[in-house]
Write a protein that holds these residues in place. Structure first.
Motif, short mmCIF file in Angstrom:
data_model
loop_
_atom_site.label_atom_id
_atom_site.label_comp_id
_atom_site.label_asym_id
_atom_site.label_seq_id
_atom_site.Cartn_x
_atom_site.Cartn_y
_atom_site.Cartn_z
N THR A 76 21.19 -30.18 -6.29
CA THR A 76 21.83 -31.44 -6.93
C THR A 76 23.33 -31.15 -7.29
O THR A 76 24.22 -31.66 -7.34
N LYS A 77 23.44 -29.68 -7.76
CA LYS A 77 24.77 -29.35 -8.29
C LYS A 77 25.73 -29.26 -6.87
O LYS A 77 27.05 -29.60 -6.80
N PHE A 78 25.14 -28.57 -5.84
CA PHE A 78 25.83 -28.78 -4.57
C PHE A 78 26.41 -30.03 -3.87
O PHE A 78 27.23 -29.93 -3.61
N LYS A 79 25.55 -30.95 -4.56
CA LYS A 79 26.12 -32.40 -4.04
C LYS A 79 27.13 -32.85 -4.55
O LYS A 79 27.99 -33.52 -3.77
N GLU A 80 27.22 -32.49 -5.70
CA GLU A 80 28.38 -32.78 -6.67
C GLU A 80 29.67 -32.19 -6.10
O GLU A 80 30.76 -32.79 -6.35
N ARG A 81 29.27 -31.15 -5.48
CA ARG A 81 30.83 -30.36 -5.00
C ARG A 81 30.98 -30.56 -3.59
O ARG A 81 32.15 -29.96 -3.22
N ALA A 82 30.30 -31.01 -3.04
CA ALA A 82 30.01 -31.25 -1.47
C ALA A 82 31.39 -31.90 -1.11
O ALA A 82 32.18 -31.53 0.00
N LYS A 83 31.73 -33.12 -1.62
CA LYS A 83 32.97 -33.86 -1.29
C LYS A 83 34.26 -32.90 -1.37
O LYS A 83 35.26 -33.02 -0.50
N MET A 84 34.24 -32.23 -2.58
CA MET A 84 35.49 -31.47 -2.75
C MET A 84 35.74 -30.49 -1.80
O MET A 84 36.63 -30.24 -1.28
N HIS A 85 34.60 -29.72 -1.50
CA HIS A 85 34.57 -28.65 -0.43
C HIS A 85 35.09 -29.14 0.89
O HIS A 85 35.82 -28.53 1.64
N ASP A 86 34.45 -30.42 1.25
CA ASP A 86 34.88 -30.88 2.49
C ASP A 86 36.23 -31.46 2.49
O ASP A 86 37.02 -31.05 3.75
N GLU A 87 36.80 -31.80 1.47
CA GLU A 87 38.27 -32.25 1.57
C GLU A 87 39.25 -31.14 1.65
O GLU A 87 40.49 -31.39 2.17
N ASN A 88 38.77 -30.08 0.96
CA ASN A 88 39.86 -29.09 0.99
C ASN A 88 39.69 -27.89 2.05
O ASN A 88 40.50 -26.99 2.42
#
Length: 373
Positions: free
Chosen positions: A19-31
């Protein structure tokens, strides 16, 4: 002290962390940066030693449940799941050998004690490998460039191979481990890709790196099929494909929740949902068969099992990609925006094509194996 956990509680913990990984996935993908924060969380909960037997300091999680945990993570963050699977397949291969003859005990204990991260370069090496090994006193000097080294951005020990020409000028492939912080090892900043952008799969450059004789774990003729692949392929591919089945499952649930209220597709929605579910079920069931073939690492290696695993890997890849394709149809043009989770899943799932063996190589390999039998 890590609290004792059952297989069921490992799954529950993974769902919570995902659940936490999902919240951060977009940020990681963008950078495009590596998922360092997710890895710190996984280390805290001893995921890197999870499959190692308790007698060696690990957590004793079964191979089957590790595949399930990777699938769960894949639903939330494909990059984290895929990177972690690369470590886990090296652990699985080491454990198979440990179960057979007691070897690899020191490696497994060290991983369990320090939560070491293992890096594989095997995807590009296959039968021929690459890189030069020159004999020197007490070992070899290794020079090579290894691409697609997943999680190399955060790894501790590189499991790789190189080519050595013996006194008869015969080309041999030697397999060995190299500490990532060895003198002469450089991790390039070149992982700028379409999908799976946060796996840290940088290129590793080895420049006259000393490899002691004691580090050599296997010697085989270059270009020839060796029995080691009958262990590596069956344990590696179900773990790796767990990430992609997770992506397909996550995409289906995301698209379904949106699509059933998407009025523009209402006329065709039943057909799209039915086709998407067929594709997902194909991916899921064939992946489950892959996992079953490993017998929780209690399998007898054979060329037929390897052939079946490779064929199933191609089928699962195509079914996962097809699932996400149908999910894009399910929600229409909104899936084309980079702000949408399905857009990232579409890009991530394409990477399944590039794991060994790519489908045309797999078709040829399977055909040759069946005809030779």
């Amino acid at each position: 002290m890590l609290k004792e956990k059952t297989a069921i509680s490992w799954v529950a913990l993974t769902e919570k962390l995902a659940t936490k990984f999902k919240e951060r996935a977009k940020m990681h993908d963008e950078n495009g940066g590596f998922v360092y924060d997710n890895y710190e969380t996984l280390k805290k909960h001893h995921y890197f030693s999870a499959m190692i037997p308790k007698s060696l300091g690990g957590q004793g999680v079964s191979y089957k449940y590790m595949c399930e945990c990777l699938k769960i993570i894949g639903k939330s963050c494909g990059s984290t799941a895929l990177a972690l699977s690369m470590h886990q397949h090296l652990i699985a291969a080491s454990m198979w050998k440990y179960y057979m003859d007691g070897s690899n005990e020191v490696l497994l204990k060290n991983v369990a004690k320090h939560e070491l991260v293992l890096i594989s370069t095997g995807a590009r090496d296959w039968l021929s490998s690459n890189g030069d090994l020159k004999k020197t006193q007490g070992g070899y000097l290794f020079t090579a460039k290894k691409h697609f080294a997943s999680q190399s951005a955060a790894g501790d020990l590189v499991i790789t191979s190189g080519i050595f020409k013996d006194e008869n000028r015969s080309s041999l492939v030697l397999h060995f481990g190299v500490p990532a912080n060895s003198i002469g090892v450089t991790i390039l900043d070149d992982w700028h890709v379409m999908g799976m952008r946060s796996t840290g799969s940088q290129t590793i450059v080895f420049d006259n790196v000393f490899i002691p004789d004691s580090a050599i774990s296997l010697e085989r003729p270059q270009g020839e099929y060796h029995g080691v692949w009958n262990v590596v392929i069956p344990v590696a591919m179900p773990l790796i494909m767990s990430a992609y089945v997770g992506i397909a499952e996550g995409a289906f649930h995301e698209a379904f929740s949106i699509g059933k209220n998407y009025s523009r597709n209402h006329k065709y929605l039943t057909y799209i949902v039915g086709k998407a579910y067929n594709a997902y079920l194909m991916a899921l069931t064939q992946w489950q068969h892959m996992v079953q073939l490993t017998g929780d690492l209690q399998f007898t290696p054979s060329s037929r099992t390897t052939t079946d695993i490779l064929s199933l890997k191609t089928n699962v890849t195509e079914a996962c990609i097809s699932t996400v394709d149908q999910c894009m149809d399910m929600i229409g043009g909104q899936s084309f925006y980079k702000s949408h989770i399905i857009e990232r899943m579409f890009r991530d799932v394409q990477a399944g094509n590039f794991h060994p063996l790519p489908k045309w190589d797999q078709y040829d390999f399977t055909g040759r194996q069946l005809l030779s039998d």
